[in-house]
Write an enzyme that holds these catalytic residues in place. Structure first.
Site, PDB file in Angstrom:
ATOM      1  N   THR A   1       0.834  -1.204   0.000  1.00  0.00           N
ATOM      2  CA  THR A   1       0.000   0.000   0.000  1.00  0.00           C
ATOM      3  C   THR A   1       0.870   1.257   0.000  1.00  0.00           C
ATOM      4  O   THR A   1       0.649   2.179  -0.796  1.00  0.00           O
ATOM      5  CB  THR A   1      -0.933  -0.003   1.232  1.00  0.00           C
ATOM      6  OG1 THR A   1      -1.761  -1.165   1.162  1.00  0.00           O
ATOM      7  CG2 THR A   1      -1.804   1.241   1.275  1.00  0.00           C
TER       8      THR A   1
ATOM      9  N   ASN B   1      -5.046  -9.437  -8.190  1.00  0.00           N
ATOM     10  CA  ASN B   1      -5.129 -10.245  -6.984  1.00  0.00           C
ATOM     11  C   ASN B   1      -6.434 -11.024  -6.868  1.00  0.00           C
ATOM     12  O   ASN B   1      -6.501 -12.018  -6.169  1.00  0.00           O
ATOM     13  CB  ASN B   1      -4.948  -9.364  -5.744  1.00  0.00           C
ATOM     14  CG  ASN B   1      -5.801  -8.117  -5.797  1.00  0.00           C
ATOM     15  OD1 ASN B   1      -5.672  -7.295  -6.706  1.00  0.00           O
ATOM     16  ND2 ASN B   1      -6.699  -7.967  -4.847  1.00  0.00           N
TER      17      ASN B   1
ATOM     18  N   GLN C   1       1.457  -9.325  -6.396  1.00  0.00           N
ATOM     19  CA  GLN C   1       1.055 -10.727  -6.573  1.00  0.00           C
ATOM     20  C   GLN C   1       2.038 -11.528  -7.426  1.00  0.00           C
ATOM     21  O   GLN C   1       1.899 -12.756  -7.542  1.00  0.00           O
ATOM     22  CB  GLN C   1      -0.349 -10.803  -7.203  1.00  0.00           C
ATOM     23  CG  GLN C   1      -1.461 -10.334  -6.279  1.00  0.00           C
ATOM     24  CD  GLN C   1      -1.733 -11.292  -5.118  1.00  0.00           C
ATOM     25  OE1 GLN C   1      -1.412 -12.477  -5.166  1.00  0.00           O
ATOM     26  NE2 GLN C   1      -2.320 -10.771  -4.052  1.00  0.00           N
TER      27      GLN C   1
ATOM     28  N   SER D   1       5.464  -6.526  -1.767  1.00  0.00           N
ATOM     29  CA  SER D   1       5.110  -6.641  -0.353  1.00  0.00           C
ATOM     30  C   SER D   1       5.559  -7.987   0.195  1.00  0.00           C
ATOM     31  O   SER D   1       5.302  -9.024  -0.420  1.00  0.00           O
ATOM     32  CB  SER D   1       3.594  -6.488  -0.207  1.00  0.00           C
ATOM     33  OG  SER D   1       3.222  -6.748   1.131  1.00  0.00           O
TER      34      SER D   1
ATOM     35  N   HIS E   1       4.592  -9.811   2.830  1.00  0.00           N
ATOM     36  CA  HIS E   1       3.657 -10.818   3.363  1.00  0.00           C
ATOM     37  C   HIS E   1       2.900 -11.576   2.284  1.00  0.00           C
ATOM     38  O   HIS E   1       2.144 -12.505   2.572  1.00  0.00           O
ATOM     39  CB  HIS E   1       2.710 -10.214   4.409  1.00  0.00           C
ATOM     40  CG  HIS E   1       1.560  -9.410   3.867  1.00  0.00           C
ATOM     41  ND1 HIS E   1       0.295  -9.936   3.726  1.00  0.00           N
ATOM     42  CD2 HIS E   1       1.485  -8.140   3.434  1.00  0.00           C
ATOM     43  CE1 HIS E   1      -0.520  -9.000   3.251  1.00  0.00           C
ATOM     44  NE2 HIS E   1       0.170  -7.900   3.060  1.00  0.00           N
TER      45      HIS E   1
ATOM     46  N   THR F   1      12.939   5.096  10.977  1.00  0.00           N
ATOM     47  CA  THR F   1      13.904   4.049  11.312  1.00  0.00           C
ATOM     48  C   THR F   1      13.520   2.744  10.624  1.00  0.00           C
ATOM     49  O   THR F   1      12.339   2.371  10.618  1.00  0.00           O
ATOM     50  CB  THR F   1      13.947   3.857  12.838  1.00  0.00           C
ATOM     51  OG1 THR F   1      14.288   5.104  13.430  1.00  0.00           O
ATOM     52  CG2 THR F   1      14.965   2.790  13.237  1.00  0.00           C
TER      53      THR F   1
ATOM     54  N   CYS G   1     -21.010  -8.616   1.092  1.00  0.00           N
ATOM     55  CA  CYS G   1     -22.129  -8.300   1.978  1.00  0.00           C
ATOM     56  C   CYS G   1     -21.656  -8.014   3.398  1.00  0.00           C
ATOM     57  O   CYS G   1     -22.111  -7.079   4.036  1.00  0.00           O
ATOM     58  CB  CYS G   1     -23.117  -9.453   2.023  1.00  0.00           C
ATOM     59  SG  CYS G   1     -23.715  -9.892   0.398  1.00  0.00           S
TER      60      CYS G   1
HETATM   61  C1  LIG Z   1      -1.984  -7.205  -0.870  1.00  0.00           C
HETATM   62  C2  LIG Z   1      -1.890  -6.283  -2.032  1.00  0.00           C
HETATM   63  C3  LIG Z   1      -1.534  -4.934  -1.860  1.00  0.00           C
HETATM   64  C4  LIG Z   1      -1.329  -4.316  -0.507  1.00  0.00           C
HETATM   65  O1  LIG Z   1      -0.120  -4.720   0.074  1.00  0.00           O
HETATM   66  P1  LIG Z   1       0.066  -4.508   1.670  1.00  0.00           P
HETATM   67  O2  LIG Z   1       1.496  -4.915   1.899  1.00  0.00           O
HETATM   68  O3  LIG Z   1      -0.909  -5.412   2.329  1.00  0.00           O
HETATM   69  O4  LIG Z   1      -0.167  -3.069   1.951  1.00  0.00           O
HETATM   70  C5  LIG Z   1      -1.426  -4.152  -2.983  1.00  0.00           C
HETATM   71  N1  LIG Z   1      -1.631  -4.653  -4.209  1.00  0.00           N
HETATM   72  C6  LIG Z   1      -1.967  -5.941  -4.414  1.00  0.00           C
HETATM   73  C7  LIG Z   1      -2.170  -6.433  -5.799  1.00  0.00           C
HETATM   74  C8  LIG Z   1      -2.113  -6.793  -3.331  1.00  0.00           C
HETATM   75  O5  LIG Z   1      -2.457  -8.061  -3.546  1.00  0.00           O
END
Ligand SMILES: *Cc1c(COP(=O)(O)O)cnc(C)c1O
Length: 391
Positions: free
Chosen positions: A72, A151, A179, A199, A201, A237, A325
């Site tokens: 993000t 995604n 992704q 990213s 994670h 940092t 929903c």
């Molecule tokens: C998960 C995702 C993000 C956001 O990444 P974060 O590290 O969770 O902020 C942005 N773009 C895509 C395509 C994602 O799958």
């Protein structure tokens, strides 16, 4: 019973090896990388080794990598940073209708500030046509941002082609590769991009850390102001354990990438085939071949995605839906609507995203569980009864 996690596109478990690599950086090598003493130097060495490592997999130079708090932030930095820095040149941005909210929202924010944003449509597979990008370019265009792979539906975009167009016109080109980085092979040169977001994670690293590639010479404004970290491009940092975890995850991915692509593609296709065969009135969303090796997205007519998700959850199977929903909004996902699905079909969408720890038996269990769930939900659906009465 083994719990089955098929939501790797939402987040991945941190690889145990990456966790081991991170541990010393909490309490032993805990120094601030900006400090001049040995504690600081040791932490700095780890951050710089990580930078080399991430740059290596991207085919970039270490100096072109800036560590951030995740996908993000990287997307916000790329879009707002390039837009503000190049305002004297123009105020026009081009993006697509299937981007992650971390791209659509910064664009929306800029539109309110007087920037002009063109949102390109996609075809029924979720593909952006490079010709429409070419036609949308004006002499005021300063940035194009198109994601590498979606995604939700897994479609992989013709990034290299779009990048070539952008380069010919001297327009900065950003891609959200959250992704795809460490999932499918590419370099920043093969994609012709100037900025790229990733990213940790999403690639078996920890949450809250990521990076942005910024091609040398790119005009960009920082939006985190403070200390002089990251060559004054991003103050704060360093998240040293996080950065080390990202680096370790990249190391592991380099080794496993080819094999995992092959395994996941095989399991993906088994799941797609199984669902389409066993469940009538179901369809695959996204591109049949130009798609992520781990992505399965289907629409199942006359049932709510949300109901299927909760029923699967009760059987220990985790997936996600484009039907929202529970989040308080009745609007289905903008991605599913952008590929032209009706609201009914959009509400019946399910995403299964496979990963490193997915086994063939998991796929079989999903296939065994899903058909009876759909059947049960459809028995309660007046829409389905009306349809069944007709055919
Ligand atoms: C998960 C995702 C993000 C956001 O990444 P974060 O590290 O969770 O902020 C942005 N773009 C895509 C395509 C994602 O799958």
């Amino acid at each position: 019973m083994r719990k089955i996690y098929l939501d790797y596109a939402a987040t991945t478990p941190t690889d145990p090896e990456a966790v081991r690599a991170m541990l010393p950086y909490f309490s032993e090598t805990f120094g601030n990388p900006s400090s001049a003493h040995e504690f600081g130097r040791d932490a700095r060495a780890a951050v710089e080794a990580a930078r080399e490592n991430v740059a290596g997999l991207l085919g970039a130079k270490a100096a072109e990598i800036v560590f951030t708090s995740g996908g993000t932030e990287s997307n916000n930095f790329a879009i707002k940073g390039v837009a503000y820095a190049n305002r004297n040149k123009g105020n026009h941005i081009i993006t697509s209708s299937i981007e992650h909210h971390a791209v659509t929202e910064p664009c929306h924010f800029l539109a309110k500030q007087g920037f002009e944003v063109t949102v390109l449509p996609v075809d029924r597979y979720g593909m952006v046509d490079p010709d429409t990008v070419g036609k949308a370019i004006t002499d005021r265009t300063v940035l194009i941002s198109i994601m590498h792979a979606n995604n939700e539906i897994g479609t992989i975009q013709p990034i290299a082609e779009i990048g070539k167009l952008a380069r010919e016109k001297g327009i900065y080109f950003h891609t959200d590769a959250v992704q795809t980085f460490a999932h499918i092979p590419f370099t920043v040169e093969s994609l012709n991009v100037d900025l790229l977001s990733l990213s940790a994670h999403k690639l078996y690293g920890p949450k809250g850390v990521g990076a942005i590639y910024i091609r040398k010479g790119t005009r960009i404004t920082s939006f985190m102001h403070g200390g002089e970290q990251e060559g004054r491009r991003r103050a704060s940092t360093h998240n040293v354990p996080g950065i080390v975890g990202l680096s370790s995850a990249v190391e592991i991915a380099k080794e496993k990438l080819q094999e995992e692509m092959a395994t996941q593609t095989r399991l993906r296709d088994r799941l797609i085939r199984g669902i389409l065969e066993r469940i009538d009135h179901s369809r695959l969303n996204g591109h049949p071949t130009q798609r992520l090796p781990n992505n399965v997205n289907v629409s199942i007519e006359f049932v709510e995605g949300e109901s299927m998700l909760l029923s699967l959850d009760m059987e220990g199977i985790a997936c996600s839906t484009g039907s929202a929903c529970s989040s308080g909004s009745l609007d289905p996902s903008h991605v599913i609507l952008a590929i032209g699905l009706s609201h009914e079909m959009a509400h019946g969408s399910l995403r299964f995203s496979l990963g490193r720890f997915t086994e063939e038996g998991d796929i079989d269990r999903v296939l065994e569980a899903l058909a009876p769930i759909v059947e049960k939900l459809r028995r309660m659906s007046p829409l389905y009864r009306a349809q069944a009465g007709r055919s």
